[in-house]
Scaffold this active site. Structure first.
Site, PDB file in Angstrom:
ATOM      1  N   GLU A 156     -17.218 -18.023 -22.673  1.00 26.19           N
ATOM      2  CA  GLU A 156     -16.504 -18.814 -23.427  1.00 26.19           C
ATOM      3  C   GLU A 156     -15.535 -19.403 -22.650  1.00 26.19           C
ATOM      4  O   GLU A 156     -14.279 -19.492 -22.972  1.00 26.19           O
ATOM      5  CB  GLU A 156     -16.137 -18.551 -24.946  1.00 26.19           C
ATOM      6  CG  GLU A 156     -17.168 -18.378 -25.511  1.00 26.19           C
ATOM      7  CD  GLU A 156     -16.963 -17.530 -26.938  1.00 26.19           C
ATOM      8  OE1 GLU A 156     -15.711 -17.461 -27.258  1.00 26.19           O
ATOM      9  OE2 GLU A 156     -17.879 -17.019 -27.640  1.00 26.19           O
ATOM     10  N   ASN A 197     -22.141 -18.103 -20.678  1.00 23.33           N
ATOM     11  CA  ASN A 197     -22.387 -18.281 -22.127  1.00 23.33           C
ATOM     12  C   ASN A 197     -21.052 -19.157 -22.645  1.00 23.33           C
ATOM     13  O   ASN A 197     -19.912 -18.770 -22.509  1.00 23.33           O
ATOM     14  CB  ASN A 197     -22.309 -16.823 -22.772  1.00 23.33           C
ATOM     15  CG  ASN A 197     -23.131 -16.902 -24.124  1.00 23.33           C
ATOM     16  OD1 ASN A 197     -23.998 -17.588 -24.392  1.00 23.33           O
ATOM     17  ND2 ASN A 197     -22.464 -16.125 -25.047  1.00 23.33           N
ATOM     18  N   HIS A 233     -24.085 -21.337 -32.866  1.00 23.04           N
ATOM     19  CA  HIS A 233     -23.512 -20.981 -33.973  1.00 23.04           C
ATOM     20  C   HIS A 233     -23.595 -22.075 -34.931  1.00 23.04           C
ATOM     21  O   HIS A 233     -22.622 -23.068 -34.749  1.00 23.04           O
ATOM     22  CB  HIS A 233     -22.124 -20.432 -34.025  1.00 23.04           C
ATOM     23  CG  HIS A 233     -22.168 -19.195 -33.379  1.00 23.04           C
ATOM     24  ND1 HIS A 233     -22.624 -17.810 -33.815  1.00 23.04           N
ATOM     25  CD2 HIS A 233     -21.673 -18.435 -32.105  1.00 23.04           C
ATOM     26  CE1 HIS A 233     -22.718 -16.638 -32.946  1.00 23.04           C
ATOM     27  NE2 HIS A 233     -22.183 -17.142 -32.087  1.00 23.04           N
ATOM     28  N   GLU A 261     -26.987 -16.895 -29.654  1.00 15.52           N
ATOM     29  CA  GLU A 261     -26.178 -16.424 -30.722  1.00 15.52           C
ATOM     30  C   GLU A 261     -26.489 -16.906 -31.826  1.00 15.52           C
ATOM     31  O   GLU A 261     -25.620 -17.307 -32.765  1.00 15.52           O
ATOM     32  CB  GLU A 261     -24.702 -16.218 -30.300  1.00 15.52           C
ATOM     33  CG  GLU A 261     -24.529 -15.460 -29.086  1.00 15.52           C
ATOM     34  CD  GLU A 261     -22.773 -15.336 -28.842  1.00 15.52           C
ATOM     35  OE1 GLU A 261     -22.175 -15.589 -30.083  1.00 15.52           O
ATOM     36  OE2 GLU A 261     -22.382 -15.184 -27.718  1.00 15.52           O
ATOM     37  N   ASP A 263     -27.164 -18.558 -35.476  1.00 19.14           N
ATOM     38  CA  ASP A 263     -27.175 -18.381 -36.943  1.00 19.14           C
ATOM     39  C   ASP A 263     -26.389 -19.577 -37.501  1.00 19.14           C
ATOM     40  O   ASP A 263     -26.335 -20.613 -36.975  1.00 19.14           O
ATOM     41  CB  ASP A 263     -25.953 -17.195 -37.152  1.00 19.14           C
ATOM     42  CG  ASP A 263     -24.747 -17.275 -36.504  1.00 19.14           C
ATOM     43  OD1 ASP A 263     -24.136 -16.096 -36.396  1.00 19.14           O
ATOM     44  OD2 ASP A 263     -24.265 -18.440 -36.284  1.00 19.14           O
TER      45      ASP A 263
END
Ligand code: G3I
Length: 341
Positions: A156, A197, A233, A261, A263
């Site tokens: 990030e 990432n 996300h 990641e 979700d």
């Protein structure tokens, strides 16, 4: 007699707890890792070592369903080098040991991130910060060499508006901290695949445009970067319409793509309609991954009982594939179908 029975029951309960409770109920259909392997895809989850140690069903589900794992927190700077030069590898080693037993790959997460940094790092000046990066990356990547095949080297680095996030690394060392981190990681383990990432860069936007500029320059400068991780996300607002085109432009740079990641947060309370909508979005994530030939697709947790969404976003939850009792939700079947199950 009564006392004897009580003692026996107490001993049996103690054994039950030490074993980590009940076995996991088998999930329907083929395991995700079997389906994904047939598509040439590694499918994985973030894992919480403390819960895995205590809960047998959680451990068993991870081993049965996933071919790759990511320690959710155990390899972050705050946890692994809380004091300068003092490394706490135990919790991460436990996860690595269990992954090795389950014949799983491991994604290392993450070497350089602005969050969950120990206080002593934040206070360093430029020269000391670079020295601390050199030691941290050499020690951590060196420790897991041969076990961790992929690293989220930098996590990030871009702000939501497309600037360089004003982390201590960017403020002290400028954008070059990114190339430095990758070079140090490559020196520590030349065989590891090195990823940048990012969160919120799934569609074509100011953040992903800046990310594209950064990784293009890294490639041009011969910096050892192998791939880009897109976190995914999501929530019931769905995915950006151009997420496939966005991932494809990074792939066109000759970089591997990973969804790292995934979700899908749901406004509480969940109901049938919301969970069906969630399932559709999970299916889109898998199909997008297959379209751009992702190297791996990792869910950020697989049971609603262990998800950062319900822990940090009031009014949101139920973000994963399985209920808090490890029962399949519509999303689980949707992922199986998208993988050809
Ligand atoms: O380990 C301590 C525990 O000793 C203490 O009692 C407890 C009290 O708050 O905190 C525990 O640490 C927490 C840690 O999770 C382990 O549970 C931290 O406070 C908490 O901030 C941390 O949250 C993690 C978050 O990253 C911040 O690092 C989430 O679990 C984790 O899911 C989340 O994951 C991040 C990725 O690494 C990067 N991408 C975004 C994603 C979501 O934020």
């Amino acid at each position: 007699m009564a006392l004897g029975v009580v003692v026996v029951i107490a001993v049996l309960c103690a054994i039950w707890v030490l074993r980590g409770g009940a076995d996991a109920e088998p999930l329907p259909g083929q395991p995700l890792r079997t389906l994904a392997k047939a598509k040439g895809l590694e499918i994985g989850t973030a894992v919480r070592g403390d819960h895995a140690k205590r809960n047998r069903a959680y451990r068993q589900t991870i081993a049965a369903q996933f071919s790759t794992v990511t320690p959710e927190n155990e390899m972050k700077w705050e946890q692994i080098e809380p004091e300068r030069g003092e490394f706490e590898f135990g919790p991460a080693d436990d996860i690595v040991d269990r992954a090795r037993e389950a014949k799983q790959k491991i994604r290392g997460h993450t070497l350089v991130w602005h969050f969950q940094l120990p206080g002593w790092v934040r206070e360093l000046g430029p020269r000391e910060l670079e020295a601390a990066m050199r030691t941290h990356i050499a020690e951590v990547v060196g420790h897991f060499k041969g076990d961790v095949g992929v690293w989220d080297v930098v996590n990030e680095p871009v702000s939501d508006r497309g600037g360089l996030r004003p982390s201590v690394f960017a403020r002290r060392l400028g954008e070059d901290f990114i190339a430095l981190a990758f070079r140090l990681a490559h020196r520590a383990d030349p065989d590891a695949k090195l990823y940048l990432n990012e969160i919120g860069a799934e569609g074509i936007n100011a953040k992903s445009d800046r990310l594209y500029e950064i990784v293009s320059r890294l490639k041009r400068d011969g910096v050892p970067i192998d791939g880009v991780g897109f976190q995914f996300h999501a929530n019931l607002d769905g995915l950006p319409d151009d997420h496939v085109a966005n991932l494809q432009r990074f792939a066109a740079l000759g970089l591997d793509i990973a969804i790292t990641e995934a979700d899908v947060g749901v406004p509480l309370p969940p109901d049938g309609q919301k969970l069906d909508h969630q399932a559709q979005i999970y299916e889109q994530i898998v199909r997008g991954c297959l379209t751009v030939t992702c190297r791996s697709l990792t869910f950020w947790g697989f049971t609603d009982s262990r998800s950062w969404i319900s822990e940090t976003q009031p009014g949101m939850g139920a973000a994963t594939l399985l209920t808090d009792k490890l029962a399949p939700k519509p999303a689980f079947g949707a992922v199986q179908r998208a993988l050809g199950g």
